[in-house]
Design an enzyme around this catalytic site. Structure first.
Site, PDB file in Angstrom:
ATOM      1  N   LYS A 202       0.787  -1.239   0.000  1.00  0.00           N
ATOM      2  CA  LYS A 202       0.000   0.000   0.000  1.00  0.00           C
ATOM      3  C   LYS A 202       0.819   1.290   0.000  1.00  0.00           C
ATOM      4  O   LYS A 202       0.263   2.357   0.223  1.00  0.00           O
ATOM      5  CB  LYS A 202      -0.943  -0.014   1.189  1.00  0.00           C
ATOM      6  CG  LYS A 202      -0.229  -0.104   2.532  1.00  0.00           C
ATOM      7  CD  LYS A 202      -1.148   0.158   3.705  1.00  0.00           C
ATOM      8  CE  LYS A 202      -0.384   0.174   5.003  1.00  0.00           C
ATOM      9  NZ  LYS A 202      -1.158   0.506   6.169  1.00  0.00           N
TER      10      LYS A 202
ATOM     11  N   SER B 129     -10.083   1.449  -2.551  1.00  0.00           N
ATOM     12  CA  SER B 129      -9.649   2.701  -1.947  1.00  0.00           C
ATOM     13  C   SER B 129     -10.280   3.875  -2.686  1.00  0.00           C
ATOM     14  O   SER B 129     -10.568   3.791  -3.882  1.00  0.00           O
ATOM     15  CB  SER B 129      -8.120   2.786  -2.073  1.00  0.00           C
ATOM     16  OG  SER B 129      -7.664   4.098  -1.845  1.00  0.00           O
TER      17      SER B 129
ATOM     18  N   TYR C 214       0.091   2.120  -7.370  1.00  0.00           N
ATOM     19  CA  TYR C 214      -0.721   1.563  -6.278  1.00  0.00           C
ATOM     20  C   TYR C 214      -2.206   1.734  -6.611  1.00  0.00           C
ATOM     21  O   TYR C 214      -2.991   0.781  -6.564  1.00  0.00           O
ATOM     22  CB  TYR C 214      -0.398   2.254  -4.947  1.00  0.00           C
ATOM     23  CG  TYR C 214      -1.438   1.963  -3.880  1.00  0.00           C
ATOM     24  CD1 TYR C 214      -1.534   0.700  -3.300  1.00  0.00           C
ATOM     25  CD2 TYR C 214      -2.367   2.942  -3.489  1.00  0.00           C
ATOM     26  CE1 TYR C 214      -2.519   0.421  -2.352  1.00  0.00           C
ATOM     27  CE2 TYR C 214      -3.343   2.665  -2.544  1.00  0.00           C
ATOM     28  CZ  TYR C 214      -3.421   1.406  -1.984  1.00  0.00           C
ATOM     29  OH  TYR C 214      -4.400   1.132  -1.064  1.00  0.00           O
TER      30      TYR C 214
ATOM     31  N   LYS D 256      -5.370  -1.095  -7.615  1.00  0.00           N
ATOM     32  CA  LYS D 256      -6.721  -1.200  -7.036  1.00  0.00           C
ATOM     33  C   LYS D 256      -7.768  -1.144  -8.150  1.00  0.00           C
ATOM     34  O   LYS D 256      -8.735  -1.906  -8.152  1.00  0.00           O
ATOM     35  CB  LYS D 256      -6.963  -0.072  -6.035  1.00  0.00           C
ATOM     36  CG  LYS D 256      -6.130  -0.185  -4.771  1.00  0.00           C
ATOM     37  CD  LYS D 256      -6.556  -1.373  -3.922  1.00  0.00           C
ATOM     38  CE  LYS D 256      -5.634  -1.643  -2.768  1.00  0.00           C
ATOM     39  NZ  LYS D 256      -5.849  -2.914  -2.107  1.00  0.00           N
TER      40      LYS D 256
HETATM   41  P1  NAD Z   1      -1.201  -3.632   6.084  1.00  0.00           P
HETATM   42  O1  NAD Z   1       0.049  -3.582   5.308  1.00  0.00           O
HETATM   43  O2  NAD Z   1      -1.164  -3.324   7.530  1.00  0.00           O
HETATM   44  O3  NAD Z   1      -1.898  -5.073   5.898  1.00  0.00           O
HETATM   45  C1  NAD Z   1      -1.765  -5.822   4.732  1.00  0.00           C
HETATM   46  C2  NAD Z   1      -1.420  -7.241   5.140  1.00  0.00           C
HETATM   47  O4  NAD Z   1      -1.308  -8.046   3.947  1.00  0.00           O
HETATM   48  C3  NAD Z   1      -0.088  -7.336   5.880  1.00  0.00           C
HETATM   49  O5  NAD Z   1      -0.273  -8.134   7.034  1.00  0.00           O
HETATM   50  C4  NAD Z   1       0.843  -8.038   4.882  1.00  0.00           C
HETATM   51  O6  NAD Z   1       1.819  -8.813   5.521  1.00  0.00           O
HETATM   52  C5  NAD Z   1      -0.145  -8.854   4.073  1.00  0.00           C
HETATM   53  N1  NAD Z   1       0.292  -9.181   2.702  1.00  0.00           N
HETATM   54  C6  NAD Z   1       0.767  -8.317   1.772  1.00  0.00           C
HETATM   55  N2  NAD Z   1       1.054  -8.979   0.641  1.00  0.00           N
HETATM   56  C7  NAD Z   1       0.749 -10.285   0.848  1.00  0.00           C
HETATM   57  C8  NAD Z   1       0.838 -11.447   0.066  1.00  0.00           C
HETATM   58  N3  NAD Z   1       1.324 -11.427  -1.171  1.00  0.00           N
HETATM   59  N4  NAD Z   1       0.436 -12.629   0.592  1.00  0.00           N
HETATM   60  C9  NAD Z   1      -0.049 -12.673   1.860  1.00  0.00           C
HETATM   61  N5  NAD Z   1      -0.141 -11.602   2.664  1.00  0.00           N
HETATM   62  C10 NAD Z   1       0.256 -10.412   2.158  1.00  0.00           C
HETATM   63  O7  NAD Z   1      -2.251  -2.666   5.336  1.00  0.00           O
HETATM   64  P2  NAD Z   1      -3.698  -2.174   5.790  1.00  0.00           P
HETATM   65  O8  NAD Z   1      -3.608  -0.727   6.055  1.00  0.00           O
HETATM   66  O9  NAD Z   1      -4.249  -3.065   6.806  1.00  0.00           O
HETATM   67  O10 NAD Z   1      -4.466  -2.332   4.413  1.00  0.00           O
HETATM   68  C11 NAD Z   1      -5.217  -3.480   4.093  1.00  0.00           C
HETATM   69  C12 NAD Z   1      -5.756  -3.349   2.680  1.00  0.00           C
HETATM   70  O11 NAD Z   1      -6.552  -2.160   2.584  1.00  0.00           O
HETATM   71  C13 NAD Z   1      -4.667  -3.223   1.615  1.00  0.00           C
HETATM   72  O12 NAD Z   1      -5.081  -3.948   0.472  1.00  0.00           O
HETATM   73  C14 NAD Z   1      -4.647  -1.748   1.317  1.00  0.00           C
HETATM   74  O13 NAD Z   1      -4.211  -1.471   0.008  1.00  0.00           O
HETATM   75  C15 NAD Z   1      -6.103  -1.368   1.499  1.00  0.00           C
HETATM   76  N6  NAD Z   1      -6.302   0.054   1.818  1.00  0.00           N
HETATM   77  C16 NAD Z   1      -5.623   0.586   2.880  1.00  0.00           C
HETATM   78  C17 NAD Z   1      -5.768   1.932   3.177  1.00  0.00           C
HETATM   79  C18 NAD Z   1      -5.006   2.555   4.330  1.00  0.00           C
HETATM   80  O14 NAD Z   1      -4.878   3.765   4.378  1.00  0.00           O
HETATM   81  N7  NAD Z   1      -4.499   1.800   5.294  1.00  0.00           N
HETATM   82  C19 NAD Z   1      -6.618   2.737   2.395  1.00  0.00           C
HETATM   83  C20 NAD Z   1      -7.313   2.147   1.344  1.00  0.00           C
HETATM   84  C21 NAD Z   1      -7.133   0.795   1.055  1.00  0.00           C
HETATM   85  C1  UD1 Z   2      -2.569   8.480   0.680  1.00  0.00           C
HETATM   86  C2  UD1 Z   2      -2.342   7.945  -0.705  1.00  0.00           C
HETATM   87  C3  UD1 Z   2      -3.556   7.126  -1.128  1.00  0.00           C
HETATM   88  C4  UD1 Z   2      -3.810   6.023  -0.105  1.00  0.00           C
HETATM   89  C5  UD1 Z   2      -3.981   6.663   1.269  1.00  0.00           C
HETATM   90  C6  UD1 Z   2      -4.183   5.663   2.354  1.00  0.00           C
HETATM   91  C7  UD1 Z   2      -0.862   9.542  -1.825  1.00  0.00           C
HETATM   92  C8  UD1 Z   2      -0.750  10.597  -2.871  1.00  0.00           C
HETATM   93  N1  UD1 Z   2      -2.090   9.043  -1.624  1.00  0.00           N
HETATM   94  O1  UD1 Z   2      -3.719   9.287   0.674  1.00  0.00           O
HETATM   95  O2  UD1 Z   2      -3.351   6.554  -2.395  1.00  0.00           O
HETATM   96  O3  UD1 Z   2      -4.993   5.310  -0.452  1.00  0.00           O
HETATM   97  O4  UD1 Z   2      -2.803   7.423   1.585  1.00  0.00           O
HETATM   98  O5  UD1 Z   2      -3.023   4.910   2.589  1.00  0.00           O
HETATM   99  O6  UD1 Z   2       0.106   9.164  -1.182  1.00  0.00           O
HETATM  100  N2  UD1 Z   2       0.138  15.264   4.819  1.00  0.00           N
HETATM  101  C9  UD1 Z   2       0.993  16.229   5.315  1.00  0.00           C
HETATM  102  N3  UD1 Z   2       2.171  15.809   5.899  1.00  0.00           N
HETATM  103  C10 UD1 Z   2       2.521  14.503   6.008  1.00  0.00           C
HETATM  104  C11 UD1 Z   2       1.636  13.524   5.498  1.00  0.00           C
HETATM  105  C12 UD1 Z   2       0.460  13.941   4.901  1.00  0.00           C
HETATM  106  O7  UD1 Z   2       0.706  17.420   5.238  1.00  0.00           O
HETATM  107  O8  UD1 Z   2       3.604  14.202   6.527  1.00  0.00           O
HETATM  108  C13 UD1 Z   2      -1.145  15.683   4.231  1.00  0.00           C
HETATM  109  C14 UD1 Z   2      -1.326  15.280   2.778  1.00  0.00           C
HETATM  110  O9  UD1 Z   2      -0.833  16.268   1.936  1.00  0.00           O
HETATM  111  C15 UD1 Z   2      -2.863  15.140   2.705  1.00  0.00           C
HETATM  112  C16 UD1 Z   2      -3.251  14.664   4.106  1.00  0.00           C
HETATM  113  O10 UD1 Z   2      -2.166  15.023   4.941  1.00  0.00           O
HETATM  114  O11 UD1 Z   2      -3.456  16.386   2.482  1.00  0.00           O
HETATM  115  C17 UD1 Z   2      -3.461  13.159   4.196  1.00  0.00           C
HETATM  116  O12 UD1 Z   2      -2.317  12.494   3.675  1.00  0.00           O
HETATM  117  P1  UD1 Z   2      -2.152  10.892   3.764  1.00  0.00           P
HETATM  118  O13 UD1 Z   2      -2.400  10.455   5.141  1.00  0.00           O
HETATM  119  O14 UD1 Z   2      -0.846  10.543   3.135  1.00  0.00           O
HETATM  120  O15 UD1 Z   2      -3.361  10.340   2.900  1.00  0.00           O
HETATM  121  P2  UD1 Z   2      -3.766  10.668   1.371  1.00  0.00           P
HETATM  122  O16 UD1 Z   2      -2.803  11.548   0.718  1.00  0.00           O
HETATM  123  O17 UD1 Z   2      -5.182  11.088   1.387  1.00  0.00           O
END
Ligand code: NAD
Ligand code: UD1
Length: 334
Positions: A83, A123, A147, A151
């Protein structure tokens, strides 16, 4: 039984807690590429039971088949994925292999075993730079980095799969910005190295691990000039997965559903809320815009309420308080 890929990760671990509380039986499948077993031990303590785990990689069909041989899997919640946006720009093939090919292999093994029910972690990034906010599910889709494209590709693959065989039950949950932690403070987000995302960076600054936050731009077309996002408590997000499973058999099309609160908060709003919750100072400097960032991104979450009976209940204050409890109890993560 529910197979939870990536169940040791941030969102997965919180979802496991709620699934067990809702009496679902679960098995975790994870390769620990971005997590540790410690998160599972802590979840076991919270729910007071052992949790089944198979270690393996979703790109490896034999690893996955072992799960289907050992358990009767009815549905899959598919969190496993990479991610980090920046890393995806440097290593696009790694992201397409893990996220896209991994999902293809998973679906193949599911089909071979007669399991056709999947909830996928999508996402808000699939909306690219939205023409307006709040964002509705029927807005045009696009991606600005590998990334996000991974998705989008997986969404398209799952839509094609449904067209080829409409016995599939597919829910695409489009998360906005997950933050917060379980109220116990024992599980939470544990990023590797310097956090890219705002909330973990703020938390590490408040606890003294980072000197100051760089605010990426204060000249956006937003009320205070800093970026506006829809932060959602991870426990609300976890609950959306439980509701998706509760309802999945009633759907007769691929469901794309925004999972957000509908409220937009700026970077400076978040700094202020965090300072109030933690009673710590979060020093910040204004820096230049981060490439690829957009001004404003928040959901219209009414479809989730209509079709899942779900809505977010946690406030920004709770998101900050719970993050702080996790961060201050576990300054070095797991
Ligand atoms: P995370 O990295 O904490 O969890 C992902 C888990 O998947 C980890 O435990 C990792 O070890 C496992 N993993 C990765 N690749 C693998 C593989 N090939 N085989 C088996 N296991 C594998 O991330 P998260 O924040 O919990 O996110 C979970 C999902 O949600 C992800 O698909 C991420 O893209 C999506 N997502 C996250 C966010 C966010 O901001 N956290 C936002 C939108 C979408
Ligand atoms: C980011 C990813 C998005 C992903 C999401 C969740 C990018 C461009 N987008 O979203 O694809 O789905 O994380 O993992 O990376 N900010 C600061 N200082 C920092 C960090 C962030 O000012 O050190 C600001 C950013 O400019 C933004 C807000 O905080 O305005 C949120 O940032 P962030 O938490 O990285 O999330 P997204 O950018 O929304």
């Amino acid at each position: 039984m529910v197979l939870v890929t990536g169940g040791a990760g941030y969102i997965g671990s919180h979802t496991i807690v709620l699934l067990i509380e809702a009496c679902y039986e679960v098995v975790i499948f994870d390769n620990f590429s971005n997590s540790s077993r410690e998160s599972i031990y802590r979840v076991e303590k919270l729910v007071n039971q052992k949790i089944d785990l198979v270690e393996g990689d979703i790109r490896n069909g034999d690893d996955l088949q072992k799960v289907f041989d050992s358990y009767k899997i009815d549905s899959v919640i598919h969190f496993a994925g990479l991610k980090a946006v920046g890393e995806s720009v440097e290593k696009p093939l790694k992201y397409y292999d893990n996220n896209v090919n991994g999902t293809r292999v998973l679906c193949e093994v599911m089909r071979e075993n007669g399991c056709k029910s999947i909830v996928f972690s999508s996402s808000a990034t699939v909306y690219g730079d939205p023409h307006t906010v709040p964002i509705l599910e029927n807005f045009p889709l696009s991606a600005t980095n590998p990334y996000g494209r991974s998705k989008l590709f997986v969404e398209e693959i799952l839509r094609d799969l449904y067209l080829s065989d409409n016995e599939w039950k597919i829910v695409l949950l489009r998360y906005f910005n997950p933050v917060g932690a379980h109220e116990s403070g024992t599980i939470g987000e544990d990023p590797n190295g310097i956090p890219n995302n705002l909330m973990p960076f703020i938390a590490q600054t408040a606890v003294g691990k980072r000197e100051s936050l760089s605010v990426f731009g204060d000249d956006y077309d937003t009320p205070d000039g800093t970026g506006v996002r829809d932060y959602i408590h991870v426990v609300d997000l976890a609950d959306a997965h439980v509701k998706a499973l509760d309802n999945i058999n009633s759907f007769d099309e691929v469901m794309s559903i925004n999972i957000g609160t509908g409220n937009g908060y700026s970077v400076l709003d978040m700094v202020k809320a965090f300072e109030e919750a933690s009673l710590k100072k979060v020093p910040y400097v204004i820096a230049k815009r981060r490439a690829g960032d957009i001004a404003s991104c928040y959901a219209n979450p009414s479809y989730a309420k209509e079709v899942l009976g779900w809505e977010a209940t946690h406030s920004i204050k709770e998101m900050c308080e719970d993050t702080w409890r996790w961060q201050s109890n576990n300054p070095n993560g797991y």
